[in-house]
Design an enzyme around this catalytic site. Structure first.
Site, PDB file in Angstrom:
ATOM      1  N   ALA A  97      36.686 -16.099 -37.564  1.00 54.54           N
ATOM      2  CA  ALA A  97      35.380 -16.479 -38.138  1.00 54.54           C
ATOM      3  C   ALA A  97      35.568 -17.058 -39.536  1.00 54.54           C
ATOM      4  CB  ALA A  97      34.452 -15.271 -38.187  1.00 54.54           C
ATOM      5  N   ASP A 108      30.665 -11.648 -36.994  1.00 58.07           N
ATOM      6  CA  ASP A 108      31.822 -12.086 -37.785  1.00 58.07           C
ATOM      7  C   ASP A 108      31.485 -13.331 -38.599  1.00 58.07           C
ATOM      8  OD1 ASP A 108      33.047 -10.073 -36.404  1.00 58.07           O
ATOM      9  OD2 ASP A 108      34.861 -11.208 -35.933  1.00 58.07           O
TER      10      ASP A 108
HETATM   11  O1  PMV Z   1      36.612  -9.855 -34.234  1.00 57.48           O
HETATM   12  P1  PMV Z   1      36.895  -8.421 -33.943  1.00 57.48           P
HETATM   13  O2  PMV Z   1      38.087  -8.199 -33.126  1.00 57.48           O
HETATM   14  O3  PMV Z   1      36.808  -7.627 -35.181  1.00 57.48           O
HETATM   15  O4  PMV Z   1      35.690  -7.833 -33.028  1.00 57.48           O
HETATM   16  C1  PMV Z   1      34.394  -8.316 -33.082  1.00 57.48           C
HETATM   17  C2  PMV Z   1      33.384  -7.237 -32.928  1.00 57.48           C
HETATM   18  C3  PMV Z   1      32.869  -6.952 -31.528  1.00 57.48           C
HETATM   19  O5  PMV Z   1      31.680  -6.182 -31.705  1.00 57.48           O
HETATM   20  C4  PMV Z   1      33.868  -6.120 -30.731  1.00 57.48           C
HETATM   21  C5  PMV Z   1      32.545  -8.219 -30.737  1.00 57.48           C
HETATM   22  C6  PMV Z   1      31.344  -9.014 -31.266  1.00 57.48           C
HETATM   23  O6  PMV Z   1      31.245 -10.201 -30.877  1.00 57.48           O
HETATM   24  O7  PMV Z   1      30.503  -8.470 -31.999  1.00 57.48           O
END
Ligand code: PMV
Length: 316
Positions: A116, A155
């Site tokens: 992100a 994110d």
């Molecule tokens: O980007 P990560 O691996 O920190 O995970 C994102 C968070 C989740 O809740 C698992 C997925 C989402 O799209 O919100």
């Protein structure tokens, strides 16, 4: 005739990394989540190539990323190149004639919002420093979908805005003000995992076993609400208990990992008020809410073979 020099709206753009404090996975299913930004986690700098028609190059040595953005051959492109091309195309920005260099303090693919941050910083380069956060987030989501399928958007929101946010899927995020700075210790496991696979795993569990999974999601909602209230009055002992409870609930959803459990236990033994996995789980990182001595937690993690990152989430 010489080709015109491609330009972007900004020469330099930065984005926040993130830790999800509470509510990951459940947020995909409509539960609120709390996330905090890690400042200037990624900085991108753009300059023109000698050949204005040459494919744009993106290089982020810390992530071993060195790709070219060639329009038109989607299938063959590296996912980073595909995501970057999606973001720039959505911003009507040139795909040729640029060199973009990235500097970062974030490990890639560890649940600290690296993808992100990349998509947001690219959107900021293309749209300029004055672009509203909503526009930056929307453009960045085109790239995030390449990486993660159907991400909730949390994110991108935190990568663009920083601070601490309460996020509900499909709604504008709400800034939250912690009453006291939050001493956090980030504990990378070094275990790779794919967010999209873990999100799909939880999705299947919710569909197949709603009588079991739904109450877990509701319990996570309880942790988020109680945790937010605690954050807003500076009650770190309660917030730490919510971290511990949430870690157990996420493990019950099937996204835990032995290394995450071990590092959380080490952190708690070294005085942390609570510890949990952060982000998608299955590896990636844990976070510990430190009591009075974050460095003691980091030192304990080091004896367990983990290079911790000590950080502080500011009050505003
Ligand atoms: O980007 P990560 O691996 O920190 O995970 C994102 C968070 C989740 O809740 C698992 C997925 C989402 O799209 O919100």
């Amino acid at each position: 005739m010489t080709a015109p020099r491609p330009t972007l709206a900004a020469r330099e753009a930065a984005a926040f990394g993130k830790v999800i404090l509470l509510g990951e996975h459940a947020v995909v299913h409509g539960v609120p989540a709390l996330a905090a930004g890690l400042p200037r986690a990624l900085v991108l700098r753009a300059r023109p190539l000698d050949d204005p028609r040459g494919p744009t190059e993106l290089s982020i040595p810390a992530w071993d990323v060195r790709v070219q953005l060639a329009p038109g051959d989607d299938g063959a492109m590296h996912p980073v190149a595909r995501a970057a091309a999606e973001v720039l195309a959505l911003c009507d920005a040139p795909l040729a004639g640029l060199r973009i260099d990235g500097e970062t303090t974030l490990p890639a693919g560890a649940g600290l919002g690296s993808s992100a941050a990349l998509c947001v910083a690219l959107a900021r380069l293309a749209l300029g420093p004055g672009a509203p956060a909503e526009e930056v987030v929307e453009a960045s989501m085109a790239g995030e979908r390449v990486f993660h399928g159907s991400p909730s958007g949390i994110d991108s929101e935190i990568a663009a805005r920083g601070g601490v946010l309460r996020f509900v899927r499909g709604r504008p995020p709400e800034p939250i003000r912690p009453a006291r700075p939050l001493p956090l210790v980030i504990l990378p496991t070094g275990v790779p995992r794919r967010t999209a696979d873990l999100v799909a795993h939880v999705g299947r569990f919710v569909r197949r076993e709603p009588a079991v999974a739904r109450p877990i999601l509701e319990a996570i909602r309880g942790c988020v609400e109680r945790g937010q209230a605690a954050l807003e009055v500076g009650d770190h002992a309660t917030l730490g208990r919510m971290f511990d409870a949430c870690h157990g609930l996420l493990s019950a959803l099937g996204v835990g990992h032995r290394r995450l459990d071990d590092l959380c236990a080490v952190a708690r033994s070294a005085g942390a008020l609570g510890a949990k996995l952060t982000g998608a789980g299955g590896g990636g990182c844990a976070i510990a809410l430190a009591g009075d001595d974050p460095h003691r937690v980091a030192a304990a993690a080091a004896t367990a073979g983990c290079t911790a990152i000590v950080t502080e989430i500011a009050t505003a």
